[in-house]
Write an enzyme that holds these catalytic residues in place. Structure first.
Site, short mmCIF file in Angstrom:
data_model
loop_
_atom_site.label_atom_id
_atom_site.label_comp_id
_atom_site.label_asym_id
_atom_site.label_seq_id
_atom_site.Cartn_x
_atom_site.Cartn_y
_atom_site.Cartn_z
N ARG A 73 7.47 -2.63 -10.72
CA ARG A 73 7.25 -3.40 -9.50
C ARG A 73 8.59 -3.55 -8.79
NH1 ARG A 73 2.15 -3.05 -7.85
NH2 ARG A 73 0.63 -3.95 -9.29
N ALA A 76 -5.86 -3.52 -11.43
CA ALA A 76 -6.04 -4.28 -10.19
C ALA A 76 -5.81 -3.40 -8.99
CB ALA A 76 -5.07 -5.47 -10.17
N GLU A 89 -11.13 0.52 -9.39
CA GLU A 89 -9.78 0.35 -9.94
C GLU A 89 -9.77 0.49 -11.46
OE1 GLU A 89 -7.01 0.28 -8.41
OE2 GLU A 89 -7.61 -0.13 -6.34
N GLU A 101 -7.35 3.30 -12.97
CA GLU A 101 -6.14 2.90 -13.70
C GLU A 101 -6.31 2.96 -15.21
OE1 GLU A 101 -4.50 -0.78 -12.35
OE2 GLU A 101 -4.13 0.00 -10.33
N GLU A 145 2.21 4.70 -10.13
CA GLU A 145 1.12 4.97 -11.07
C GLU A 145 1.36 6.21 -11.93
OE1 GLU A 145 -2.12 5.19 -8.37
OE2 GLU A 145 -2.56 3.04 -8.49
#
Length: 205
Positions: free
Chosen positions: A63, A75, A92, A96, A143
């Site tokens: 992040r 998320a 999602e 993910e 990702e």
């Protein structure tokens, strides 16, 4: 009871890919005018996905605003026009974590920073997990290096209380899941329950 705080005037300061910054002059109940800077946000969903062994699916990704990797729930943003929150959560989870769930419930709704942001997050509880394929999804940006693990719910709670899990949605989600588990998963709202406290401004960014 909500006391009206009329907006005397407002202006858009910045419009970005995800957020918009607005400055409003708001009239207080005593008649004084005050400036409020507001971040408009499309909203988001998060998923506490729990398998048959009561392990929570956590993703870990970098992040940039905080400069480090965080353990989080699967998320994503509510940034697809017309897409219901539940469908976004299902998408999602598939993208993910490569998972789908046979049972979905609303775990809780969050306003993470209502002092300056209209962001609203709905956290779902997903159970009866099985493998899924996210058709057409190609990992990009952060990702690409995202990892996925399954951690016992009790260990997730310990990590949250020790500050090892600090993402707000993840902390709230795992603590709410633990409370719900202790009550036999009772009191959960249906997956398509109305979003009672989502600010109108959340969808305007």
């Amino acid at each position: 009871m909500t006391v009206p705080y009329p907006v005397v005037r407002g202006e858009e300061l910045y419009r970005g890919r995800v957020v918009t910054l607005r400055r409003d002059v708001v009239q207080m109940p005593d008649g004084v005018e005050a400036v409020r800077e507001i971040v408009l946000h499309p909203g988001a969903v998060g998923i506490v996905a729990i398998d048959d062994e009561e392990r929570v699916v956590l993703v870990n990704q970098y992040r940039h605003p905080v400069g480090r990797n965080l353990d989080e729930l699967p998320a994503g943003l509510l940034d697809v026009a017309g897409e219901p929150a539940l469908l976004a959560a299902q998408r999602e989870l598939a993208e993910e974590a490569r998972l789908q769930a046979g049972r979905w419930d609303v775990l809780l709704d969050l306003l993470p920073s209502p002092g300056f942001s209209a962001e609203a997050i709905r956290i779902y509880l997903a159970r009866e997990l099985s493998d899924a394929v996210a058709e057409g999804f190609v990992a990009a940006h952060e990702e690409i290096l995202m990892t996925v693990e399954r951690v016992p719910l009790g260990e997730c709670v310990r990590r949250a209380l020790q500050g090892e899990i600090s993402n707000a949605a993840a902390v709230a989600g795992v603590l709410a899941a633990e409370v719900s588990r202790q009550s036999g998963w009772s009191g959960l709202r249906p997956a398509e329950a109305p979003w009672l406290d989502r600010p109108e401004a959340a969808g305007q960014a």
